[in-house]
Design an enzyme around this catalytic site. Sequence first.
Site, PDB file in Angstrom:
ATOM      1  N   ASP A  13       0.881  -1.171   0.000  1.00  0.00           N
ATOM      2  CA  ASP A  13       0.000   0.000   0.000  1.00  0.00           C
ATOM      3  C   ASP A  13       0.917   1.219   0.000  1.00  0.00           C
ATOM      4  O   ASP A  13       2.119   1.113   0.259  1.00  0.00           O
ATOM      5  CB  ASP A  13      -0.884  -0.013   1.262  1.00  0.00           C
ATOM      6  CG  ASP A  13      -1.741   1.244   1.366  1.00  0.00           C
ATOM      7  OD1 ASP A  13      -2.329   1.648   0.344  1.00  0.00           O
ATOM      8  OD2 ASP A  13      -1.823   1.834   2.461  1.00  0.00           O
ATOM      9  N   CYS A 187     -11.258   3.162  -0.584  1.00  0.00           N
ATOM     10  CA  CYS A 187      -9.946   3.634  -0.130  1.00  0.00           C
ATOM     11  C   CYS A 187      -9.634   2.875   1.146  1.00  0.00           C
ATOM     12  O   CYS A 187     -10.530   2.656   1.983  1.00  0.00           O
ATOM     13  CB  CYS A 187     -10.000   5.136   0.151  1.00  0.00           C
ATOM     14  SG  CYS A 187      -8.496   5.781   0.902  1.00  0.00           S
ATOM     15  N   THR A 188      -8.375   2.475   1.279  1.00  0.00           N
ATOM     16  CA  THR A 188      -7.983   1.638   2.421  1.00  0.00           C
ATOM     17  C   THR A 188      -8.291   2.278   3.774  1.00  0.00           C
ATOM     18  O   THR A 188      -8.496   1.565   4.749  1.00  0.00           O
ATOM     19  CB  THR A 188      -6.467   1.407   2.363  1.00  0.00           C
ATOM     20  OG1 THR A 188      -5.830   2.672   2.168  1.00  0.00           O
ATOM     21  CG2 THR A 188      -6.101   0.469   1.252  1.00  0.00           C
ATOM     22  N   HIS A 189      -8.295   3.595   3.850  1.00  0.00           N
ATOM     23  CA  HIS A 189      -8.485   4.262   5.139  1.00  0.00           C
ATOM     24  C   HIS A 189      -9.953   4.339   5.569  1.00  0.00           C
ATOM     25  O   HIS A 189     -10.244   4.478   6.742  1.00  0.00           O
ATOM     26  CB  HIS A 189      -7.945   5.688   5.078  1.00  0.00           C
ATOM     27  CG  HIS A 189      -6.456   5.788   5.087  1.00  0.00           C
ATOM     28  ND1 HIS A 189      -5.678   5.182   4.144  1.00  0.00           N
ATOM     29  CD2 HIS A 189      -5.614   6.441   5.924  1.00  0.00           C
ATOM     30  CE1 HIS A 189      -4.399   5.455   4.394  1.00  0.00           C
ATOM     31  NE2 HIS A 189      -4.339   6.218   5.467  1.00  0.00           N
TER      32      HIS A 189
END
Length: 273
Positions: A13, A187-189
Site C-alpha cells: 500500500d 480507499c484503504t483508510h
Amino acid sequence: MHQSPQAPIGMFDSGLGGLTVANALMRRMPAESLLYFGDTARVPYGPKSPDTVRRYALQIGEWLVSQGVKCIVVACNTATAHALDVLQSSLPVPVIGVVEPGARAAVRASRIGPIGVIGTSGTIASGAYTRAIQQQSPGTTVLAAACPLFVPLVEEGWVDHPASRLIAHEYLASMRDAQVDTLVLGCTHYPLLAPLLAAEMGPRVRLIDSAEETAVEVERVLADRGVLNQGDPEHVEKPTHRFVASDAPRHFLALGGRFLDVPISAVEYHVFS
Ligand code: DGL
C-alpha cells in the site's frame, strides 16, 4: 514461476491503510505468512499522476518478487486503479487488486441502486470502480465522489471527531441526494470511518469494504494454483509476518496499531534508490 505454499503473500500500500486488507487476509487464511510493504516515504498516492503511481507500484512489485512472494495483493485502491494491469502483465506471480472484489461485493449488496463510490482523487478520476461495477451489472447507475480529506483525518485518529462529521456531511451530500442504496468505501483508510459514514448515510445504505471480498479472491487464486497454505493440523505453526516501510519504521510502528488488529513487533526499512 512456481512457488511453495509456504512462501509468503506479498502485499503493498502507499502506507499504513493496506493493513485493513492484511487484517482480512489474516482472518481468512490464518496459516499464511504476509510480507507487507508500506511506501510511507511516498504516501499519499491519491493525488499523484497515474504514471508516477505505476512507477512506484512496479518498483515495489519487483522488490516483492525478489523476496520470494507467491502472489501480490495490491492493497491500495489508487495503485489498483492505476497500475493493476501493468503489474499483472509484468510480474511472474499472480497480482490481485481491491477494485474488482469491491465492485463485486457492491453489485451483490445493491438492491435497486444507484451505487455510490468514494475514494481518493486518483481512484475516482480513473473511473476504475464505475467500469468494474458496470461490467458486472450493466445499466447500474454509479455515482462517484473523491473525498481527499478523509485520509489525513484517519491518520490523525479523528475517526469520530466533529470536524470529520462535518466534512463527511459535505462530501456525501450528492450520495444522499441521489439516494444510493450502497456505498463502496474505495480507499484503504475509509473502513476506519465506517461508523461515522454509516451514521451519515442512514441505516438503509449498505457500506462495502472490499477487504473481505479481496481475501476471498486471494484464497481462490492460491487454491487454484495449488499454493494455498492450509497449515499442518499436526503442528500448530505460527505464520511469520514481515512489515517493511520506505520511511521511518518508528512512525509505522506507532500508527500501525490503528489499522492492524494484531500487534506489530518490528518494522524493517527498505528504500528504493
Ligand atoms: N491507500 C490509498 C488508497 O487506498 C489511500 C492513501 C493514499 O492516498 O495514498 O487509495
